[in-house]
Write a protein that holds these residues in place. Structure first.
Motif, mmCIF file in Angstrom:
data_model
loop_
_atom_site.group_PDB
_atom_site.id
_atom_site.type_symbol
_atom_site.label_atom_id
_atom_site.label_comp_id
_atom_site.label_asym_id
_atom_site.label_seq_id
_atom_site.Cartn_x
_atom_site.Cartn_y
_atom_site.Cartn_z
ATOM 1 N N VAL A 228 48.596 41.748 2.877
ATOM 2 C CA VAL A 228 49.760 41.806 3.737
ATOM 3 C C VAL A 228 50.920 41.307 2.893
ATOM 4 O O VAL A 228 50.726 40.563 1.938
ATOM 5 N N LYS A 229 52.113 41.684 3.216
ATOM 6 C CA LYS A 229 53.257 41.257 2.414
ATOM 7 C C LYS A 229 53.232 39.741 2.225
ATOM 8 O O LYS A 229 53.115 38.974 3.162
ATOM 9 N N LEU A 230 53.327 39.352 0.981
ATOM 10 C CA LEU A 230 53.245 37.937 0.603
ATOM 11 C C LEU A 230 54.648 37.336 0.550
ATOM 12 O O LEU A 230 55.583 37.975 0.058
ATOM 13 N N ASN A 231 54.763 36.125 1.022
ATOM 14 C CA ASN A 231 56.026 35.396 0.970
ATOM 15 C C ASN A 231 55.810 34.079 0.244
ATOM 16 O O ASN A 231 54.678 33.593 0.148
ATOM 17 N N ALA A 232 56.893 33.518 -0.263
ATOM 18 C CA ALA A 232 56.797 32.260 -1.009
ATOM 19 C C ALA A 232 56.072 31.205 -0.186
ATOM 20 O O ALA A 232 56.235 31.118 1.031
ATOM 21 N N TRP A 233 55.250 30.416 -0.881
ATOM 22 C CA TRP A 233 54.449 29.362 -0.257
ATOM 23 C C TRP A 233 54.632 28.102 -1.086
ATOM 24 O O TRP A 233 54.722 28.168 -2.321
ATOM 25 N N GLY B 192 67.826 49.580 -1.508
ATOM 26 C CA GLY B 192 68.787 49.451 -0.418
ATOM 27 C C GLY B 192 68.127 49.253 0.935
ATOM 28 O O GLY B 192 68.350 48.253 1.611
ATOM 29 N N LEU B 193 67.306 50.202 1.354
ATOM 30 C CA LEU B 193 66.628 50.092 2.641
ATOM 31 C C LEU B 193 65.267 49.418 2.517
ATOM 32 O O LEU B 193 64.793 48.809 3.465
ATOM 33 N N ASP B 194 64.654 49.555 1.376
ATOM 34 C CA ASP B 194 63.343 48.956 1.145
ATOM 35 C C ASP B 194 63.541 47.588 0.505
ATOM 36 O O ASP B 194 63.804 47.478 -0.678
ATOM 37 N N ARG B 195 63.415 46.533 1.300
ATOM 38 C CA ARG B 195 63.692 45.176 0.822
ATOM 39 C C ARG B 195 62.466 44.516 0.195
ATOM 40 O O ARG B 195 62.530 43.398 -0.283
ATOM 41 N N ASP B 196 61.337 45.193 0.225
ATOM 42 C CA ASP B 196 60.113 44.621 -0.314
ATOM 43 C C ASP B 196 59.995 44.885 -1.807
ATOM 44 O O ASP B 196 60.585 45.828 -2.336
ATOM 45 N N THR B 197 59.241 44.027 -2.480
ATOM 46 C CA THR B 197 59.005 44.181 -3.910
ATOM 47 C C THR B 197 57.497 44.299 -4.149
ATOM 48 O O THR B 197 56.696 43.925 -3.297
ATOM 49 N N GLU B 198 57.127 44.827 -5.309
ATOM 50 C CA GLU B 198 55.723 45.030 -5.621
ATOM 51 C C GLU B 198 55.406 44.594 -7.036
ATOM 52 O O GLU B 198 56.252 44.667 -7.925
ATOM 53 N N LEU B 199 54.180 44.176 -7.225
ATOM 54 C CA LEU B 199 53.651 43.839 -8.533
ATOM 55 C C LEU B 199 52.329 44.572 -8.689
ATOM 56 O O LEU B 199 51.472 44.491 -7.813
ATOM 57 N N GLY C 5 63.167 38.508 -0.646
ATOM 58 C CA GLY C 5 63.504 37.162 -1.086
ATOM 59 C C GLY C 5 62.633 36.624 -2.210
ATOM 60 O O GLY C 5 62.928 35.576 -2.761
ATOM 61 N N VAL C 6 61.564 37.314 -2.552
ATOM 62 C CA VAL C 6 60.707 36.871 -3.657
ATOM 63 C C VAL C 6 61.349 37.296 -4.974
ATOM 64 O O VAL C 6 61.769 38.441 -5.132
ATOM 65 N N ASP C 7 61.446 36.377 -5.914
ATOM 66 C CA ASP C 7 62.026 36.649 -7.230
ATOM 67 C C ASP C 7 60.999 37.389 -8.087
ATOM 68 O O ASP C 7 60.281 36.793 -8.875
#
Length: 124
Positions: free
Chosen positions: A10-15, A85-92, A109-111
């Motif tokens: 699932v989309k990961l956020n800073a922890w 622009g519309l896709d605010r998610d990032t991937e690795l 918001g993830v760097d």
């Protein structure tokens, strides 16, 4: 083990790194430091100074946990995708010798560039 071929987190956020360290304390080697940590609903991915640890919490109660250790030395290539622009998610995406491709999706918001620098430092 996490099925890296058929599913992504699932989309990961800073922890918080201290919370991640406490959660993984039983499997970390003496002196191993947490650099960055990310959490989904129950699962998490933690980048330490030695490896990447993917934690898959299983079952209804969450008592069963799978810890997958992914050594930096086994990474053959990686790719970071920044938000648009519309896709605010990032991937690795990571390609591991003997395992194949691992894809991690991060919330806004993830760097991701900073994460790419960390991987470059550990793999190049």
């Amino acid at each position: 083990m996490i099925d890296f071929d058929n599913a992504s987190f699932v989309k990961l956020n800073a922890w918080d790194g201290a919370q991640a360290h406490a959660e993984l304390a039983e499997i970390l080697v003496p002196g191993e430091q947490v650099y960055l940590a990310f959490k989904g609903i129950r699962d998490s991915v933690t980048f330490t100074d030695k490896r990447i640890v993917a934690l898959n919490v299983q079952g209804m109660t969450g008592k069963k946990k799978d810890y997958t250790s992914l050594p930096y030395a086994r990474i053959q290539a990686f790719s970071v995708e920044t938000a648009g622009g519309l896709d605010r998610d990032t991937e690795l995406e990571l390609w591991f010798s003997g395992l194949g491709r691992v894809k991690l999706e991060f919330g806004s918001g993830v760097d991701i560039r900073g994460l790419g620098r960390l991987l470059a430092d550990k793999t190049l």
